[in-house]
Motif scaffolding. Structure first.
Motif: not given
Length: 386
Positions: A299-303
């Motif tokens: 899991k790389m990014f949280h938008l």
């Protein structure tokens, strides 16, 4: 200067510069025109630290527009397609996929199911394989062995490095596990022929029907990826990713998703890596999972935005920004770089009019299309110049 040294220097040039340098001398012209130069240039362009141009394409208003340089977005440029390819306002263009600078488009025409003028289905008129940098094209008729309409088929476009071949892959959007078949039709650019390899036999014996969610397959590591779902009693209760190997022309074992999905899920390609866009409908945020090593998710990014309004397109070269499309469902699209470190957005302003379309990123390359020609050559052929 030795020719091998000149070659090493020239492959560092952006594609448009290399095209201009063909005018320097006959030796450079012949060198830049070789397949070896095109392959070396593509390999250089695909590296993460490459400064070669990346092209953004959009299919909208029944036409294709491009931005030649993602980092210098001056304006959209409309591609001049061959006149006899798109002749009807009912024709619709879809981006099937891109690979090594070549882009595959599907041109469909809307037709009536019956005499009822309010009911339509899409029929494939042809495919176009294009190099937006060299402005060369090749038109391909659909496979004559199948009566599938656009509503029941998924297409993908990929490269077979073993045979140096580009392929269009069409497969049924829905299949039952118990019948043991996922029918596939494949076009080879090298042979200019369609074929139908042996169907895939699934290892499971459960009587279940899987449906492909997207009409376009995602190419990563010479495999086409299909996000499929299992629908039971009108509800989706399981997702997975089906994989088709472009080189061996065989189905591989399915990939499992790294997280349980209770809402929206999307799959795509970010600069050569497979990603999942996952979120819950009632939660105004979503997560991007990326495949660091093939088969391993992270899991790389949280938008911090409603999941169904954002579509990832590309990673910036320095890894700090993300390009997204923001669709407000009112025929307007906002493009911007998003930096999650400080939750800021950098507008990506372009002079453009008309409704939104599908956006696709590709590299600028000099890869030749066997049997292809430029619009100028096509017009000369029509006039009998050759």
């Amino acid at each position: 200067m030795p020719l091998d040294v000149i070659l090493e220097i020239l492959v560092w040039l952006p594609a448009k510069s290399a095209l201009r340098f063909k005018c320097v001398c006959k030796e450079w012209y012949n060198l830049i025109n070789t397949p070896l130069f095109a392959i070396l240039h593509v390999n250089k362009s695909l590296k993460p630290d490459s400064r070669h141009n990346r092209i953004l394409l959009c299919d909208a208003n029944f036409s294709i527009s491009i931005v030649d340089d993602l980092y210098d977005p001056l304006k959209w440029i409309k591609l001049n397609w061959p006149k006899d390819t798109i002749t009807n306002k009912l024709d619709i263009i879809y981006i099937v996929g891109s690979c090594n600078g070549l882009v595959c488009f599907e041109v469909t025409i809307r037709q009536n199911w019956t005499n009822d003028t309010t009911r339509f289905h899409n029929k494939v008129r042809c495919f176009l394989i294009c190099n937006p940098t060299t402005r060369t094209f090749k038109s391909i008729l659909p496979c004559s062995e199948t009566k599938w309409t656009n509503d029941r088929i998924s297409y993908g476009f990929g490269y077979d490095s073993k045979h140096n071949d580009y392929k269009i892959v069409g497969t049924r959007s829905c299949w039952r596990v118990d019948d043991g078949e996922r029918h596939v039709f494949i076009y080879s650019l090298k042979t200019d022929l369609w074929s139908s390899p042996t169907p895939f036999t699934h290892v499971s014996t459960e009587r279940r029907c899987w449906t492909n969610i997207k009409s376009v397959a995602i190419l990563v590591n010479e495999m086409l990826h299909y996000l499929v779902s299992l629908v039971t009693e009108g509800r989706i209760n399981e997702y997975k990713i089906a994989r088709f190997d472009v080189v061996s022309e065989k189905w591989r074992d399915d990939l499992r998703l790294p997280v349980q999905v209770n809402g929206y899920v999307g799959v795509g390609n970010l600069d050569g890596r497979l990603y999942l866009h996952v979120g819950e409908y009632l939660i105004k945020s979503s997560d991007i999972w990326m495949m660091e090593e093939y088969g391993s998710w992270n899991k790389m990014f949280h938008l911090p935005k409603a999941v169904y309004k954002l579509l990832p397109i590309a990673l910036s070269k320095d890894g700090s920004h993300r390009l997204f499309i923001h669709d407000d469902y009112d025929n307007t699209v906002e493009l911007f770089w998003y930096d999650q470190r400080d939750n800021t957005r950098i507008p990506f302003k372009l002079k453009r009019s008309g409704r939104s379309g599908l956006y696709k990123l590709c590299i600028a390359s000099l890869v030749a299309i066997p049997g292809g020609c430029s619009l100028t050559e096509l017009q000369q052929l029509e006039k009998g110049a050759y």
